[in-house]
Design an enzyme around this catalytic site. Sequence first.
Site: not given
Ligand code: PEP
Length: 227
Positions: A91, A150, A209
């Site tokens: 991550h 991501e 979140g």
């Molecule tokens: C994450 O950190 O894996 C993530 C998806 O965070 P957020 O949905 O808060 O952007």
Amino acid sequence: MTKLVICNWKMNGSVQLVDSFISSLPQSNDSCWNLVIAMPHVFLSYVNSKSPRFKLAAQDCSIYGGFGARTGEISADILASIGVEYIIVGHSERRAHGDDVESVYAKMENAVRCNITPILCVSDDYESQITNRTEELLRRRRDAVILAYEPVSAIGTGVTPSIDDIRETITRLRSRYGVNSIAYGGSVTSDNAQDVMGINGISGALVGGASLKLRELSAILNPREFI
Ligand code: PEP
């Protein structure tokens, strides 16, 4: 195809919050998704004992395998022994605090050895995050790993790439690395979840979140009830 909604609680939560989730979360209407809960390690056994319908994920594991004198470490072997089926590795929040490509590879390898599916997070600079041996592992275990796109710019910011851009990157990742399951994560909310989950070939979404807010998560899972 059954898609995964992977809830990454990060360093949040309490027994009270876990209890309210277990008692309130809707069941899948039509089995179009599976709920994967990546709560802090300490809650995982508790969740499993209360409600085995959730799939358990860990947010990380040790670079060390097995058992032994490694104070503070939690190995994939220990996570497997409590029923964990997925481990998030690489991550961006962990990469920012010291996880390098070698440690991410070690974590991934330990997960695979314990028959746990690693969810390997990569950002837009995935070429530099996926080394040759990581790529070899991805290809060799193409059915037993998940690649999660991501983009760092989308995590926790509310700013997501367009659906077309996500679709394109997922297609590119699939043809580049041969992995079958590719998910997206970064500011997924009830406003965009249907569009994201509707992307052809996507395996699911990581939700950070929004997964901490019961109403928001319920709306992601069962949008029709919230229209
Ligand atoms: C994450 O950190 O894996 C993530 C998806 O965070 P957020 O949905 O808060 O952007």
